[in-house]
Write a protein that holds these residues in place. Structure first.
Motif, mmCIF file in Angstrom:
data_model
loop_
_atom_site.group_PDB
_atom_site.id
_atom_site.type_symbol
_atom_site.label_atom_id
_atom_site.label_comp_id
_atom_site.label_asym_id
_atom_site.label_seq_id
_atom_site.Cartn_x
_atom_site.Cartn_y
_atom_site.Cartn_z
ATOM 1 N N PHE A 39 0.829 -1.197 0.000
ATOM 2 C CA PHE A 39 0.000 0.000 0.000
ATOM 3 C C PHE A 39 0.869 1.254 0.000
ATOM 4 O O PHE A 39 0.687 2.156 -0.829
ATOM 5 N N ILE A 40 1.826 1.306 0.908
ATOM 6 C CA ILE A 40 2.698 2.475 0.998
ATOM 7 C C ILE A 40 3.480 2.669 -0.291
ATOM 8 O O ILE A 40 3.589 3.785 -0.814
ATOM 9 N N GLY A 41 4.008 1.585 -0.842
ATOM 10 C CA GLY A 41 4.792 1.686 -2.067
ATOM 11 C C GLY A 41 3.975 2.224 -3.221
ATOM 12 O O GLY A 41 4.407 3.142 -3.933
ATOM 13 N N SER A 42 2.788 1.689 -3.427
ATOM 14 C CA SER A 42 1.945 2.132 -4.523
ATOM 15 C C SER A 42 1.507 3.584 -4.338
ATOM 16 O O SER A 42 1.562 4.390 -5.275
ATOM 17 N N VAL A 43 1.073 3.935 -3.133
ATOM 18 C CA VAL A 43 0.614 5.301 -2.863
ATOM 19 C C VAL A 43 1.751 6.301 -3.058
ATOM 20 O O VAL A 43 1.564 7.372 -3.648
ATOM 21 N N ARG A 44 2.942 5.954 -2.599
ATOM 22 C CA ARG A 44 4.090 6.849 -2.764
ATOM 23 C C ARG A 44 4.438 7.080 -4.238
ATOM 24 O O ARG A 44 4.791 8.182 -4.637
ATOM 25 N N ARG A 45 4.335 6.030 -5.037
ATOM 26 C CA ARG A 45 4.742 6.136 -6.449
ATOM 27 C C ARG A 45 3.738 6.875 -7.327
ATOM 28 O O ARG A 45 4.106 7.372 -8.390
ATOM 29 N N HIS A 46 2.473 6.950 -6.896
ATOM 30 C CA HIS A 46 1.440 7.448 -7.808
ATOM 31 C C HIS A 46 0.625 8.627 -7.282
ATOM 32 O O HIS A 46 -0.243 9.135 -8.008
ATOM 33 N N THR A 47 0.858 9.061 -6.048
ATOM 34 C CA THR A 47 0.013 10.114 -5.482
ATOM 35 C C THR A 47 0.865 11.114 -4.706
ATOM 36 O O THR A 47 2.075 10.949 -4.559
ATOM 37 N N ARG A 48 0.186 12.129 -4.173
ATOM 38 C CA ARG A 48 0.845 13.122 -3.321
ATOM 39 C C ARG A 48 0.568 12.876 -1.843
ATOM 40 O O ARG A 48 0.885 13.719 -0.999
ATOM 41 N N GLN A 49 -0.033 11.749 -1.502
ATOM 42 C CA GLN A 49 -0.323 11.434 -0.102
ATOM 43 C C GLN A 49 0.985 11.302 0.692
ATOM 44 O O GLN A 49 2.018 10.915 0.150
ATOM 45 N N ARG A 50 0.908 11.608 1.992
ATOM 46 C CA ARG A 50 2.102 11.574 2.848
ATOM 47 C C ARG A 50 1.901 10.568 3.980
ATOM 48 O O ARG A 50 0.815 10.484 4.551
ATOM 49 N N PHE A 51 2.955 9.847 4.319
ATOM 50 C CA PHE A 51 2.915 8.910 5.440
ATOM 51 C C PHE A 51 3.666 9.525 6.611
ATOM 52 O O PHE A 51 4.887 9.701 6.570
ATOM 53 N N ALA A 52 2.899 9.871 7.644
ATOM 54 C CA ALA A 52 3.457 10.605 8.782
ATOM 55 C C ALA A 52 3.927 9.689 9.901
ATOM 56 O O ALA A 52 4.852 10.034 10.638
ATOM 57 N N ALA A 53 3.287 8.517 10.053
ATOM 58 C CA ALA A 53 3.603 7.664 11.200
ATOM 59 C C ALA A 53 3.205 6.227 10.920
ATOM 60 O O ALA A 53 2.304 5.955 10.123
ATOM 61 N N VAL A 54 3.881 5.318 11.604
ATOM 62 C CA VAL A 54 3.556 3.902 11.539
ATOM 63 C C VAL A 54 3.632 3.329 12.947
ATOM 64 O O VAL A 54 4.425 3.800 13.773
ATOM 65 N N ALA A 55 2.789 2.336 13.228
ATOM 66 C CA ALA A 55 2.798 1.703 14.545
ATOM 67 C C ALA A 55 2.724 0.196 14.409
ATOM 68 O O ALA A 55 2.084 -0.335 13.498
ATOM 69 N N SER A 56 3.398 -0.463 15.343
ATOM 70 C CA SER A 56 3.333 -1.915 15.465
ATOM 71 C C SER A 56 3.178 -2.227 16.942
ATOM 72 O O SER A 56 3.195 -1.323 17.791
ATOM 73 N N ARG A 57 3.027 -3.511 17.273
ATOM 74 C CA ARG A 57 2.919 -3.868 18.690
ATOM 75 C C ARG A 57 4.266 -3.831 19.398
ATOM 76 O O ARG A 57 4.331 -3.943 20.610
ATOM 77 N N GLY A 58 5.331 -3.682 18.624
ATOM 78 C CA GLY A 58 6.665 -3.568 19.207
ATOM 79 C C GLY A 58 7.402 -2.400 18.595
ATOM 80 O O GLY A 58 7.352 -2.177 17.380
ATOM 81 N N ALA A 59 8.090 -1.623 19.434
ATOM 82 C CA ALA A 59 8.776 -0.419 18.950
ATOM 83 C C ALA A 59 9.853 -0.754 17.925
ATOM 84 O O ALA A 59 10.028 -0.028 16.935
#
Length: 349
Positions: A39-59
């Protein structure tokens, strides 16, 4: 065109807006698995959307993912991410059994949300998410990416135009081989494994979208050695005489094609029918076939759902007409009935 040749008539062109024209929002991602990567790869390559943060159950896992994808902030808990004031919309990309919990966290924190399919593990969960979003006045959608593709806008136009006449039949299949020794989550009963939620969502959602509410549901399943359901066949019948014959399996790679047949013509979606690809129309009783062709770019098409979400949020819409929450819930109701008839239970039910 060469002398004597005949051009094959085309189907309607997709009305999908330019992904680069969509307003840019700041996204937060819950989950660091396979679908989040794509999802991130496709959105980054084709749009102007920005990814500000990511979370997992472990830091540590969140930090590694953030570095690899050039995301500024990494959180070791989902609660921290939804509290981040810079995040406009949250993409829930966790395992199925966590969709309800994560969607609830995001919505209660005042965040718009895009929940990876399925919206919940059953219709009750899907309805709960939809109610919470409505009560909070927030956008919510199921990330069933197929319905946002240009290919499916062509299908949408064909259906709306009446070209097929009275639609009576849907045939759809989705099968993929999973090695029992591979350890994939689809083989884990504690994570609501089996083909239905991962693979079967596609044929079932197509059938419920095209034919409407199923009056009766019949199904039969086969157990997998890993302890989950391994294969399901289902027949859906509508009050107006429509019928869908659907199949999904973990035991082998199947054609993964779809056919929608009506009294005036037939649409065929070559496999994988839920990916970008061609649409073929054949008139009933002969006549000239019509086609729509687009590159088979597989999951590179994930960005279309992101830009639809961005447009809807900026326009003040709480849902997308391309995949209304009522449609997501209707699909889950049918899958609940399929499971009930096959004796398939998920954790916590």
């Amino acid at each position: 065109m060469t002398p004597g040749s005949t051009a094959v008539p085309a189907l309607p062109s997709p009305r999908t807006p330019d992904p680069l024209a969509a307003p840019a929002l700041n996204w937060g991602v819950l989950g660091t698995g396979w679908i989040a990567e794509r999802f991130i790869g496709s959105v980054r390559r084709h749009t102007r959307q920005r990814f500000a943060a990511v979370a997992s159950r472990g830091a540590a896992r969140a930090e590694e993912f953030a570095v690899r994808h050039d995301i500024t902030r990494a959180y070791g808990s989902y609660e921290e991410l939804v509290a981040d004031g810079s995040v406009d919309v949250v993409y829930v990309a966790t395992e199925h059994t966590a969709h309800l919990t994560c969607a609830r966290l995001a919505l209660e924190a005042g965040k718009h949300v895009l929940v990876e399919k399925p919206l919940g593990i059953n219709a009750a969960q899907a309805a709960e998410i939809a109610r919470l979003a409505s009560d909070r006045g927030l956008f919510c959608a199921e990330a069933l990416w197929t319905f946002f593709l240009p290919r499916f806008d062509v299908v949408r136009q064909v259906l709306d135009s009446g070209m097929l006449g009275e639609v009576r039949s849907v045939l759809a299949d989705m099968g993929e081989y999973f090695d029992p020794a591979g350890g994939h989550r689809i083989l884990r009963a504690d994570l609501a494994g089996g083909p239905l939620l991962d693979l079967g969502t596609y044929p079932v959602s197509l059938a419920t979208w095209v034919l409407g509410r199923a009056e009766t549901v019949q199904s039969s399943g086969v157990q997998h050695p890993a302890g989950v359901n391994g294969q399901v066949g289902a027949v859906l019948n509508t009050e107006r005489g429509g019928q869908a014959v659907l199949h999904t399996t973990l035991f082998g790679d199947t054609p993964t094609t779809a056919t929608v047949a009506g009294t005036e013509g037939t649409l065929h979606l070559p496999g994988p029918f839920y990916h970008p690809g061609d649409v073929l129309f054949t008139p009933t009783g002969g006549g000239t076939p019509r086609t729509y062709t687009e590159p088979r770019t597989a999951h590179e098409g994930l960005h279309f759902e992101a830009t639809e979400v961005a447009r809807c949020i900026k326009n003040g819409q709480l849902e997308t007409p391309l995949r209304p929450l009522a449609d997501s819930i209707a699909t889950m109701r049918v899958m609940d009935e399929i499971r009930h008839r096959c004796g398939i239970d998920f954790p916590g039910e």
